[in-house]
Design a protein around this motif. Structure first.
Motif, PDB file in Angstrom:
ATOM      1  N   GLN A 508       0.833  -1.203   0.000  1.00  0.00           N
ATOM      2  CA  GLN A 508       0.000   0.000   0.000  1.00  0.00           C
ATOM      3  C   GLN A 508       0.865   1.250   0.000  1.00  0.00           C
ATOM      4  OE1 GLN A 508      -2.431   1.502   3.534  1.00  0.00           O
ATOM      5  NE2 GLN A 508      -4.032   0.476   2.348  1.00  0.00           N
ATOM      6  N   THR A 509       1.923   1.241   0.773  1.00  0.00           N
ATOM      7  CA  THR A 509       2.829   2.385   0.795  1.00  0.00           C
ATOM      8  C   THR A 509       3.498   2.566  -0.560  1.00  0.00           C
ATOM      9  OG1 THR A 509       3.235   1.978   3.140  1.00  0.00           O
ATOM     10  CG2 THR A 509       4.800   3.394   1.984  1.00  0.00           C
ATOM     11  N   ASP A 510       3.792   1.485  -1.220  1.00  0.00           N
ATOM     12  CA  ASP A 510       4.377   1.561  -2.562  1.00  0.00           C
ATOM     13  C   ASP A 510       3.417   2.273  -3.521  1.00  0.00           C
ATOM     14  OD1 ASP A 510       6.580   0.545  -4.469  1.00  0.00           O
ATOM     15  OD2 ASP A 510       4.725  -0.150  -5.428  1.00  0.00           O
ATOM     16  N   LEU A 513       3.506   6.000  -2.875  1.00  0.00           N
ATOM     17  CA  LEU A 513       4.685   6.628  -3.458  1.00  0.00           C
ATOM     18  C   LEU A 513       4.541   6.803  -4.965  1.00  0.00           C
ATOM     19  CD1 LEU A 513       7.450   4.795  -1.407  1.00  0.00           C
ATOM     20  CD2 LEU A 513       6.909   7.238  -1.319  1.00  0.00           C
ATOM     21  N   ARG A 514       3.867   5.877  -5.604  1.00  0.00           N
ATOM     22  CA  ARG A 514       3.628   6.018  -7.055  1.00  0.00           C
ATOM     23  C   ARG A 514       2.704   7.220  -7.321  1.00  0.00           C
ATOM     24  NH1 ARG A 514       5.317   1.532  -9.932  1.00  0.00           N
ATOM     25  NH2 ARG A 514       5.800  -0.305  -8.658  1.00  0.00           N
ATOM     26  N   ARG A 515       1.681   7.397  -6.471  1.00  0.00           N
ATOM     27  CA  ARG A 515       0.803   8.560  -6.640  1.00  0.00           C
ATOM     28  C   ARG A 515       1.580   9.856  -6.423  1.00  0.00           C
ATOM     29  NH1 ARG A 515      -3.121   5.064  -4.358  1.00  0.00           N
ATOM     30  NH2 ARG A 515      -2.526   5.656  -2.236  1.00  0.00           N
ATOM     31  N   LEU A 520       4.466  15.033  -8.886  1.00  0.00           N
ATOM     32  CA  LEU A 520       5.685  15.808  -8.683  1.00  0.00           C
ATOM     33  C   LEU A 520       5.726  17.056  -9.558  1.00  0.00           C
ATOM     34  CD1 LEU A 520       8.465  13.079  -8.278  1.00  0.00           C
ATOM     35  CD2 LEU A 520       7.390  14.511  -6.519  1.00  0.00           C
ATOM     36  N   ASP A 521       5.390  16.911 -10.833  1.00  0.00           N
ATOM     37  CA  ASP A 521       5.461  18.069 -11.727  1.00  0.00           C
ATOM     38  C   ASP A 521       4.502  19.178 -11.271  1.00  0.00           C
ATOM     39  OD1 ASP A 521       7.314  16.740 -13.241  1.00  0.00           O
ATOM     40  OD2 ASP A 521       5.858  15.963 -14.679  1.00  0.00           O
ATOM     41  N   ARG A 601       1.841  10.480   1.365  1.00  0.00           N
ATOM     42  CA  ARG A 601       0.492  11.025   1.189  1.00  0.00           C
ATOM     43  C   ARG A 601       0.487  12.537   1.384  1.00  0.00           C
ATOM     44  NH1 ARG A 601      -3.886   6.744   3.808  1.00  0.00           N
ATOM     45  NH2 ARG A 601      -3.317   4.975   2.472  1.00  0.00           N
ATOM     46  N   LEU A 602       1.291  13.001   2.305  1.00  0.00           N
ATOM     47  CA  LEU A 602       1.349  14.435   2.565  1.00  0.00           C
ATOM     48  C   LEU A 602       1.861  15.194   1.346  1.00  0.00           C
ATOM     49  CD1 LEU A 602       1.230  16.764   4.730  1.00  0.00           C
ATOM     50  CD2 LEU A 602       3.647  16.242   5.155  1.00  0.00           C
TER      51      LEU A 602
END
Length: 901
Positions: A508-510, A513-515, A520-521, A601-602
């Motif tokens: 789930q954490t992975d 991180l993908r989201r 990022l942009d 998530r933050l």
């Protein structure tokens, strides 16, 4: 008997056919109540459809009938509703008042057992989600559906628009051809001792009238009447007589002209258009009220309805004062300035890093409260898990009792705060149900938290796993010193289950991180180069921490396999000791993983940037806000009252024509020209006494100037509001990054302080006590946990207020778009601005209709020349060809008063 036979014979002779009898019977009976109601609906809906000629305020499928699933739906016959329950003592006077029997049919339609729709609860599942326990699952979409279905406030707006449409039909009717007809039949008997002897007379008179008021203020009356008389005495005679008459009155000065004759109809039509615009603006405000608790708009107001009737029955044209003044009572004529200029953003709060942005209202505010409770619950759970560690250290002598008691006291404080917060949430939910949705407070509701889920920085599954690990640790402490093989195998199996759950949380954490990678942009768009460099450095550190997790997972799995495969020669206490150490490692790694997830998530939470100059925003609002259109129209309403009242200062000069044409002999249709009359007259009344009219005229001038000033002030207020909204959004966007950094710092502090408490104490030298924690160890942990909870709440409040502020800005710019269900179409602001500019809205000010100056061309040249004087507020008009102020408009200049005035 003979007289009766003759009467029937004569009636048959004078009734030409059965159609007249049918007409008389129809006239007596009239239409049914249902037909009258449906006819009113048809005319009102037609008026709404006519005014819905612009997609910006068009009301398609307008209907005031409530949905049968609504709580307020009335299942009974609307024309014959049953009587509701009355106060017993008061009800006695309906059946007997002052010793007299009352009307016996009060209960003919039955008795109403209850006021609300008895079936509405059973039909909830037809249009909203209801779970297995019968709770309504409340999302923003379902809350909006429930509000549209049950809200009395929204229903009242629809009904006010409907009544405004009825006012329009009334005023149209006044200028339409109207027909009237009736019959008067009398029978008289004079006794034989009266002079002239006995007489029995039957007289039946039938009359029909047609009246018509013209746009020039003239009035025409055409009438037809015939009379049949039967004498049942002496010669037993009968006679017939018919008359056709007309009367035409046309004012030429006072009371003449379209500016006077069409004023009430014009006001009703313009008021109806204004209400349709206001209804559309109210629908946008209704969404923001449900979503964020901010209506921010005025309500629909009815122009007519004075003195208990439809139409402008009390209209006197005297503006804000006088009977029927249309300013103070309705918002028309004196300025349709309801609703204000929009909100200025949410208030501020206090807390870490300058505080959050305060509480949002509405449905989103309920979710905000819910998430704050979860953040408090997470802090409480974390402290409860830490308490066991502190108490173990207390038993070992590595920490003093004062620090442990301080920790215990803080736990009790958190429990009290949590209880208070949950009680407050229940109260807010009840208020939301009753005030916003129109539902009873006892309706069971469950909040759907999908909207607020991004602010669950730590997944509930991880918190649950941490609780399970804590329970597992306690179970290890309850094992015997030398557990049996079966007992040891059972705890090993449970350890494998916990490790599998940890793997799920890792996956789930992975995904989190993908989201973050996808956002990022967008995150970097508003950053300066220095900020981007720091941001990349933090992300690199986060990635490095995360990349260690697979190796840690493999090590935990290998260690557990080793413990399980230990030979029976290994002492049971050693195996148990190693399992306890492994469990502590799993707990620490779970906590570290939760902080990585929280950071991912933050960082993935973003806002849509607002790049709009205040001057451009103001122009957009002027062109697209419905209430701004209505305010401009309202100013012209006040302007027209100048000409309306100036008309009354003139002399009375009326042309009157009347005449009639009568029948000859007893033939009721034998009209002859020589048996008629024709009269023409000219009525003149000098303006000797015009004090009341003078005062009304002067008041109209002042009302216009006041309305003009109010429109200028409204423009200033709107400008100030939009400028403040843009400032608030810019401030919130900056504050969001501040609060984000505050959360990151708090996460690191919690991780560090817990690691300090979890670090095994160094072995004590023989004859000495174990090394103790520092005197501020507990205080550091409590401070870090409190700051983390506050920082999470502040970060969430800033984002929610930014979201609410952007919603209000779109609404107050007049660009908010709703779908057919009333949901907000959350489109980018740049797209909305481009669409509005492409629509080609009219520039300010708009040209007034050419008909408004028709009377000016009709005035005599001498009178127009006589009115040329110095320009003033009383003789200015806006040219229809340009926006240049023209002076000396004969429409607005009254005749010179006589010396007697």
């Amino acid at each position: 008997m003979l007289h009766s036979f003759r009467l029937l014979s004569n009636i048959r002779r004078w009734l030409p056919n059965s159609s007249l009898a049918l007409a008389i019977a129809t006239g007596v009976a009239g239409c049914s109540l249902r037909e009258y109601r449906q006819s009113a609906d048809q005319d009102a809906y037609q008026v709404v459809a006519q005014k819905s000629n612009d997609p910006r305020w068009a009301q398609t499928d307008f209907d005031i009938e409530m949905d049968p699933r609504s709580r307020y739906f009335d299942p009974y016959d609307p024309d014959r509703p049953p009587i509701p329950n009355d106060d017993p003592a008061s009800h006695e006077y309906m059946h007997c008042v002052n010793g007299m029997k009352g009307w016996p049919c009060w209960h003919c339609n039955g008795n109403r057992p209850e006021l609300e729709n008895p079936q509405w609860r059973t039909m909830l599942a037809d249009y909203t989600e209801v779970d297995e326990s019968g709770q309504v699952v409340l999302s923003l979409d379902s809350a909006l559906r429930l509000a549209y279905m049950h809200s009395p406030d929204y229903q009242q707006q629809l009904e006010t628009v409907y009544l405004s449409a009825l006012d329009v039909t009334t005023e149209r009717f006044r200028l339409d051809t109207q027909f009237y007809g009736g019959n008067d039949t009398t029978y008289s008997h004079l006794g034989r001792l009266r002079p002239g002897g006995e007489t029995n007379t039957l007289n039946t008179t039938t009359d029909f009238q047609m009246t018509r008021r013209f746009a020039t203020a003239g009035e025409l009356l055409v009438g037809f009447a015939n009379s049949f008389v039967w004498q049942f005495a002496g010669p037993d005679t009968n006679s017939a007589f018919s008359i056709l008459n007309f009367n035409l009155v046309q004012p030429l000065l006072r009371g003449a002209g379209r500016d006077r004759a069409l004023e009430t109809l014009t006001r009703a039509e313009r008021g109806m258009l204004a209400n349709l615009r206001q209804l559309e603006r109210y629908r946008r405000g209704f969404y923001t009220r449900v979503a964020i608790g901010n209506l921010g708009v005025g309500q629909v107001s009815r122009l007519g309805g004075f003195q208990g009737g439809t139409g402008l029955t009390g209209f006197s044209g005297t503006g804000l004062g006088g009977l029927g003044g249309v300013g103070a009572a309705t918002g028309f004529g004196g300025g349709f300035f309801g609703g204000g200029a929009g909100g200025t953003g949410a208030g501020g709060g206090t807390g870490l890093a300058g505080g959050g942005a305060g509480q949002v209202g509405g449905y989103i505010g309920l979710l905000q409260n819910l998430q704050e409770i979860r953040n408090t619950q997470y802090s409480l759970d974390l402290q409860l898990r830490t308490l066991a560690l502190l108490e173990a250290n207390l038993d070992a002598g590595t920490i003093d009792l004062t620090q442990v008691d301080q920790f215990r006291q803080n736990i009790e404080t958190l429990r009290a705060q949590l209880l208070q917060a949950r009680t407050g949430l229940d109260g807010s939910l009840d208020s939301f149900k009753t005030d916003t949705l129109g539902l009873p407070p006892d309706l069971a509701i469950k909040l759907q938290d999908e909207f607020i889920r991004p602010f669950q920085l730590i997944a509930p599954e991880i918190t649950e796993l941490q609780d399970q690990i804590a329970v597992y640790q306690d179970s290890l402490g309850l094992l015997p010193v030398a557990p049996s093989v079966n007992e040891f195998q059972g705890v090993i199996t449970r350890a494998n289950d916990l490790l599998a759950d940890y793997q799920t949380m890792f996956d789930q954490t992975d995904a989190d991180l993908r989201r973050l990678s996808d956002e990022l942009d967008k995150r970097k768009e508003a950053m300066l180069p220095v900020e981007q460099k720091l941001f990349d450095r933090d992300l690199d550190q986060l990635a490095a921490d995360y990349q260690k997790r697979p190796e840690i997972m493999d090590r935990l799995r290998a260690e557990l396999d080793t413990i399980r495969d230990l030979s029976s020669n290994t002492p049971a206490t050693e195996r148990l000791r190693r399992l306890v150490r492994w469990t502590r490692q799993l707990s620490d790694e779970t906590q570290s993983l939760s902080l990585i997830q929280a950071r991912a998530r933050l960082e993935a939470i973003t806002v849509e940037p607002i790049d709009l100059e205040s001057s451009r925003a103001m122009e957009i609002a002027r062109q697209n806000r419905m209430d701004y259109m209505n305010n401009r129209a309202s100013l012209v309403d006040s302007y027209r009252l100048i000409a309306f009242n100036a008309d009354q200062l003139q002399s009375v000069l009326n042309v009157r024509l009347n005449g009639d044409l009568r029948t000859v002999g007893d033939n009721p249709v034998e009209f002859r020209g020589p048996n008629g009359t024709l009269t023409a007259s000219l009525e003149f009344d000098a303006p000797l006494t015009r004090l009341l009219e003078r005062n009304n005229y002067r008041q109209a001038l002042i009302d216009y100037q006041q309305s003009r000033r109010r429109l200028i002030q409204f423009d200033d207020t709107l400008n100030q509001s939009i400028r403040q909204q843009l400032r608030n959004l810019n401030q919130l966007a900056t504050n969001l990054e501040i609060q984000r950094r505050a959360v990151i710092i708090s996460i690191r502090r919690v991780d560090f302080t817990r690691a300090e408490l979890n670090r095994p104490a160094a072995a004590a030298d023989p004859g000495t006590t174990a090394s103790a924690f520092g005197p501020t160890a507990v205080q550091n942990l409590l401070s870090a946990l409190s700051d983390l909870s506050n920082a999470q709440n502040n970060f969430m409040s800033v984002w929610l207020n930014y979201y609410a502020g952007r919603m209000q800005l779109v609404r107050d710019l007049g660009l908010m778009q709703l779908d057919e269900q009333g949901n907000w179409l959350d489109l980018p602001l740049d797209q909305l601005v481009a669409e509005a500019e492409a629509a080609g809205c009219l520039e300010l000010p708009p040209a007034l209709p050419d008909e408004y100056w028709t009377l000016a061309d009709q005035l005599p040249t001498e009178e127009a020349a006589a009115t040329t004087s110095e320009p003033s507020a009383a003789n200015t008009a806006i040219s229809p060809e340009s926006s240049v102020i023209q002076t000396n408009s004969p429409l607005l200049v009254p005749p010179e008063p006589s010396p007697s005035e």
